[in-house]
Design an enzyme around this catalytic site. Structure first.
Site, PDB file in Angstrom:
ATOM      1  N   GLU A 152       0.874  -1.177   0.000  1.00 47.28           N
ATOM      2  CA  GLU A 152       0.000   0.000   0.000  1.00 47.28           C
ATOM      3  C   GLU A 152       0.907   1.222   0.000  1.00 47.28           C
ATOM      4  OE1 GLU A 152      -2.600   0.407   3.449  1.00 47.28           O
ATOM      5  OE2 GLU A 152      -2.492   2.581   3.212  1.00 47.28           O
TER       6      GLU A 152
ATOM      7  N   LYS B  79     -11.098  -0.321   7.203  1.00 44.78           N
ATOM      8  CA  LYS B  79      -9.864  -0.209   7.998  1.00 44.78           C
ATOM      9  C   LYS B  79     -10.266   0.342   9.368  1.00 44.78           C
ATOM     10  CE  LYS B  79      -5.954   3.022   7.735  1.00 44.78           C
ATOM     11  NZ  LYS B  79      -4.915   3.552   6.830  1.00 44.78           N
TER      12      LYS B  79
ATOM     13  N   ARG C  20       1.123  10.277   0.159  1.00 50.01           N
ATOM     14  CA  ARG C  20       1.557  11.377   1.025  1.00 50.01           C
ATOM     15  C   ARG C  20       2.773  12.069   0.465  1.00 50.01           C
ATOM     16  NH1 ARG C  20       2.127   8.499   6.805  1.00 50.01           N
ATOM     17  NH2 ARG C  20       0.493   7.001   6.374  1.00 50.01           N
TER      18      ARG C  20
HETATM   19  O1  LIG Z   1      -3.116   7.550   5.980  1.00 52.54           O
HETATM   20  C1  LIG Z   1      -3.435   6.408   5.680  1.00 52.54           C
HETATM   21  O2  LIG Z   1      -4.257   6.085   4.828  1.00 52.54           O
HETATM   22  C2  LIG Z   1      -2.786   5.384   6.350  1.00 52.54           C
HETATM   23  O3  LIG Z   1      -2.787   4.332   5.793  1.00 52.54           O
HETATM   24  C3  LIG Z   1      -2.144   5.601   7.634  1.00 52.54           C
HETATM   25  C4  LIG Z   1      -1.289   4.411   7.932  1.00 52.54           C
HETATM   26  O4  LIG Z   1      -2.098   3.294   7.889  1.00 52.54           O
HETATM   27  C5  LIG Z   1      -0.610   4.504   9.215  1.00 52.54           C
HETATM   28  O5  LIG Z   1       0.168   5.657   9.251  1.00 52.54           O
HETATM   29  C6  LIG Z   1       0.234   3.312   9.490  1.00 52.54           C
HETATM   30  O6  LIG Z   1       0.458   3.322  10.828  1.00 52.54           O
HETATM   31  P1  LIG Z   1       1.797   2.754  11.473  1.00 52.54           P
HETATM   32  O7  LIG Z   1       1.917   1.318  11.078  1.00 52.54           O
HETATM   33  O8  LIG Z   1       1.567   2.930  12.935  1.00 52.54           O
HETATM   34  O9  LIG Z   1       2.900   3.586  10.911  1.00 52.54           O
END
Ligand SMILES: O=C(O)C(=O)C[C@H](O)[C@H](O)COP(=O)(O)O
Length: 219
Positions: A43, A131, A47
């Site tokens: 994925e 999600k 960003r």
């Molecule tokens: O913005 C989105 O659509 C995202 O997908 C956010 C991410 O899922 C998280 O930032 C992952 O979180 P961590 O594994 O804690 O780094």
């Protein structure tokens, strides 16, 4: 039904690596390391300025990896991601406009939910998988259980704060389709080009996931 194919592949993989890369080269490097680690899913978050190019490059150069787009927050990004070759979409929150556009173009989307009201809105849009974000902040595995009680049949992809240390706490829950996270593709590893460590963490996640029953594989 074919638009559900990617979600079924995610259900089989059980882990969705969340990848933040700056350009096509990094994207290909990471996707190759994920595949070599046994997890042919990436994925790529929308960003960074290079996200689109990274998705295009992965789709072209590492075609055995199921590439999707994350952080899709408006309908224009749905189109951009799908044009680039994204085969699934992920969003941190629930926007009806984003979900409807994804449905129009026939690409599965996992919008983020954090409250029961979000879940009801997702069900209204005809979704059967979401999600849960940020999973660690909204209560971790206990939150998944609590959300599952009033919404049987809905499948969750908890993301946010998932790591090798708590992956199994999520995957052991029957309503969990897969868990998402960035831990095996940590930004410092990507910057350093440390594909060996990315592949090692990926193998570790795959082995952990294989140690609990997968509802997607029946029995
Ligand atoms: O913005 C989105 O659509 C995202 O997908 C956010 C991410 O899922 C998280 O930032 C992952 O979180 P961590 O594994 O804690 O780094």
């Amino acid at each position: 039904m074919s638009s559900h194919g990617p979600l079924e592949a995610i259900a089989r993989a059980r882990v969705v690596p969340v990848v933040v890369v700056d350009d096509a080269e990094q994207g290909v490097l990471v996707a190759t390391a994920l595949r070599d680690g046994g997890l042919p899913v990436a994925e790529v978050t929308f960003r960074t300025a290079g996200a689109r190019a990274a998705i295009e490059a992965i789709a072209r150069e590492v075609p055995d990896v199921l590439v999707g787009a994350g952080t899709v927050v408006n309908a224009a990004q749905v189109d951009e991601a799908v044009e680039a070759g994204a085969r699934f979409l992920v969003s941190p929150g629930l926007s009806a406009a984003v979900v409807r556009r994804a449905q129009e173009v026939g690409v599965p989307i996992l919008p983020g939910v954090a409250t029961p009201s979000d879940v009801i809105a997702a069900l209204d849009l005809g979704l059967d998988a979401v999600k849960l974000f940020p999973a660690n902040v909204v209560g971790g595995p206990a939150a998944v259980k609590a959300f599952s009680a009033p919404f049987p049949g809905l499948r969750f992809v908890p993301t946010g704060g998932v790591s090798a240390a708590n992956l199994l706490d999520y995957l052991a829950l029957p309503s969990v389709l897969a868990a998402g996270g960035s831990w095996m593709v940590d930004a410092a590893l990507v910057r350093a080009g440390d594909t060996a460590e990315i592949a090692r963490r990926t193998r570790e996640a795959v082995e952990l996931a294989a140690s609990v029953p997968n509802p997607a594989e029946g029995a």
